[in-house]
Scaffold this active site. Structure first.
Site, PDB file in Angstrom:
ATOM      1  N   CYS A  49       0.833  -1.203   0.000  1.00 23.16           N
ATOM      2  CA  CYS A  49       0.000   0.000   0.000  1.00 23.16           C
ATOM      3  C   CYS A  49       0.872   1.259   0.000  1.00 23.16           C
ATOM      4  CB  CYS A  49      -0.914   0.002   1.216  1.00 23.16           C
ATOM      5  SG  CYS A  49      -2.255  -1.213   1.121  1.00 23.16           S
ATOM      6  N   CYS A  88      -3.483   0.119  -3.311  1.00 28.21           N
ATOM      7  CA  CYS A  88      -4.200   0.394  -2.065  1.00 28.21           C
ATOM      8  C   CYS A  88      -3.540   1.557  -1.335  1.00 28.21           C
ATOM      9  CB  CYS A  88      -4.249  -0.848  -1.171  1.00 28.21           C
ATOM     10  SG  CYS A  88      -2.637  -1.552  -0.751  1.00 28.21           S
TER      11      CYS A  88
END
Length: 311
Positions: free
Chosen positions: A121, A202
Site C-alpha cells: 500500500c 491500495c
C-alpha cells in the site's frame, strides 16, 4: 454354379478400374489440399512482414529469463518461489504460431497468474507521458513502484514479440502497431498488466503527468485514462495524488499555451472522473522531489535556481 471364365475376368477388370479410379481421386484430393495449405502459408508469411512496428526482440527467451531471474534473486528475493521457466513458457504460448491480430486476454491469463505478486500500500505510482522522468524517480526512491517496476512490467519493458501462423511461429521482422489492429500481442499484454496493477493498488496512490504536452496532461485514450483509472478500487484506495510536472527549460515555458497546471482543463476532467468514483484528490504542480531530480540535469537553469531557493 461358377461364372464363365470371361465373366470372372471382366469382373476383376471392373474392380481393378474402380480401385484405380478411387486411388486417383484420393491423389487428386491430396494434391489440391496440399496446394491450398501451401498457398495459405505463403500468403500469411509475406503479410506478417508488412507490419509497421519492430519485430520480436532477438533472443527473447534469454532476455525474459534473464530479467526474471534477476528480479526474483537480486532485486526481490522474497519472490524467489516464482518459476521463471513456467513464466517464459506461458508468455511464449500466448502468442507463438498465432495470428498477431487475434490475441485475447485469455491467452495471457496463465502468465498473469504466474507472475503476479502483491503491491504494498501507498507505493503504486501511475504515469502518462513521463516515462523517462518517472522511472528515474523510482530508481532513486524505492518508496514507489510503477508497473515497469513489477515483475511483469520489468520483464516486458521495451521488449516486443508477436507470432506467425507459419514456421517458426515467431515473427522477428515486424509486429503490428495498435493502429493496425487493436488485439495485437503488445497492446493486449499491457492492457491486462495495467488493469491488474491498478486493481492491486491500495492506500495513497500517485500519478505523474506531463504538464508540457500540448494536447493536455490527461488523455482519456491513454492506458491511465482508459484502463487504470477505472480499475482503482475506491474501497482500497484512500487518496489519489496528482504530480503535474513541467519540462525544465523547454519551449513550453515560453508560452502558457503549451503548459498546463492543476487548474487546467484536462486535469479538471481527471479530477471530475475521480470525484465521481469517490476518491479524494490532491494535485500539485511540479512536485518538489521530482523537480529536484529534473534539476540534476539542468542545475544552472533559472527554474532550478528558483526551485532550490524556495522554502
Amino acid at each position: 454354379m461358377p461364372l464363365p471364365q470371361g465373366s470372372a475376368r471382366a469382373r476383376q477388370r471392373t474392380v481393378l478400374l474402380v480401385g484405380i479410379a478411387v486411388l486417383l481421386a484420393a491423389l487428386v484430393l491430396a494434391v489440391v489440399l496440399a496446394s491450398l495449405l501451401t498457398h495459405g502459408r505463403h500468403e500469411v508469411s509475406p503479410q506478417m512482414l508488412k507490419w509497421k512496428d519492430r519485430g520480436t526482440t532477438k533472443n527473447l527467451q534469454e532476455v525474459i529469463l534473464g530479467r526474471c531471474y534477476n528480479y526474483i534473486t537480486a532485486q526481490h528475493p522474497e519472490l524467489g518461489d516464482k518459476d521463471c521457466l513456467k513464466i517464459w513458457e506461458s508468455l511464449k504460448d500466448a502468442f507463438i504460431y498465432k495470428n498477431p491480430c487475434n490475441i485475447t486476454p485469455e491467452d495471457y491469463q496463465p502468465l498473469m497468474e504466474l507472475a503476479s505478486h502483491p503491491i504494498p500500500c501507498n507505493k503504486s505510482l501511475f504515469w502518462s507521458k513521463t516515462n523517462d522522468l518517472v522511472h528515474r524517480y523510482t530508481k532513486s526512491n524505492q518508496n514507489f513502484l510503477t508497473l515497469e517496476d513489477t515483475l511483469l512490467g520489468y520483464m516486458a519493458d521495451r521488449v516486443s514479440w508477436c507470432g506467425d501462423p507459419s514456421a517458426p511461429g515467431i515473427n522477428y521482422e515486424s509486429c503490428p502497431k495498435r493502429n493496425e489492429c487493436e488485439s495485437n500481442p503488445g497492446s493486449v499484454f499491457w492492457k491486462m498488466a495495467s488493469k491488474m496493477f491498478a486493481e492491486a493498488a491500495c492506500g495513497v496512490v500517485q500519478v505523474m503527468l506531463n504538464g508540457s504536452v500540448e494536447a493536455g496532461a490527461f488523455r482519456s485514450s491513454s492506458i491511465f485514462g482508459s484502463i487504470e483509472i477505472f480499475n482503482l478500487d475506491p474501497d482500497k484506495v484512500t487518496e489519489v495524488h496528482i504530480w503535474l510536472m513541467q519540462n525544465i527549460g523547454g519551449p513550453q515555458r515560453q508560452s502558457s499555451l503549451h503548459s498546463e497546471s492543476c487548474s487546467g482543463q484536462s486535469i479538471q476532467r481527471l479530477i471530475n472522473i475521480l470525484e465521481e468514483r469517490n476518491f479524494k484528490i490532491i494535485c500539485e504542480d511540479n512536485y518538489r522531489p521530482v523537480q529536484l531530480l529534473q534539476c540534476v540535469h539542468n542545475p544552472d537553469h533559472t527554474d532550478c535556481r528558483l526551485c532550490t531557493n524556495s522554502s
